[in-house]
Scaffold this active site. Sequence first.
Site: not given
Ligand code: KIV
Length: 286
Positions: A55, A93, A122, A124, A190
Amino acid sequence: MYAAPAAPNVRPVTIADLKALKLAGQRFAMVTAYDVSAAAIADRAGVPVLLVGDSLGMVVLGRETTLPVTLDDMERHSAAVVRGRRRALVVADLPFLSYATPDQAVASAGRLMQEAGVHAVKLEGGAAMVPTVRKLVELGVPVMAHLGYTPQSTHQIGLKVQGKSAEHARQLIDDAVALEAAGAFAIVLELIPASLAAAVTKRLSIPTVGIGAGADCDAQVQVWHDLLGLNEHAPRHAKRFAELGAAMQAALVAYREDVERGAFPTEANSSRISPESLAEALAPVG
Ligand code: KIV
């Protein structure tokens, strides 16, 4: 002002701690952070998990989606967050297309863990990610999964609540179970219906981390700018716990006005040179 706390004897949060919290039925909070000061503030607030989310693309870099975020971006911001925190577990991420194959995922995770110092990554996706998760976990990379609305697929799935039909809800449950079996240590859910998130949470022995997924997840994650009132509009699932955008703007207006009327800086903000030294410096040379 934002220096991380100097207490050397804080015990860092571990993945085992998060599993223990789930077992004990104790909810926990996670928040995104993108820089050293945010990491230090969240750490001092006792937030146990910081997410360097992609994000970043929208809230820091002004992009429309997470898709343009690069591994270089993630590495730079993750390293800053790691430098700011003392106790919190830092998850980063894996950006769009940086984990298209298990081998590429290993290389990308390696950069974030070895160069930036994050503790987990993390990614997806559902069942298709199982071989990647398994490989990462076998090699010692802790993986947080992410189901439901997955922002890196926004052009395919649209920004809307996912898992509303029986078929999609069943698929999501199957994906969650498969990701847990592959070794994921937690799963972000989410934008899915609260009752579906509750069912997944009950089914898994690893923590679920909700965002727009109701109150029955084991944990919640929010985007820094949404919960602190730094965005003009926050999504419906966010609560603005402060209006820092407005507070910052008021502070900047006060600063500008003080400069314009000569009220800042004052003597207290200034340093001195002796009149003799200044006179000597101003005297013509030779
Ligand atoms: O990138 C991010 O901030 C996220 C959250 C919304 C879980 O993946």
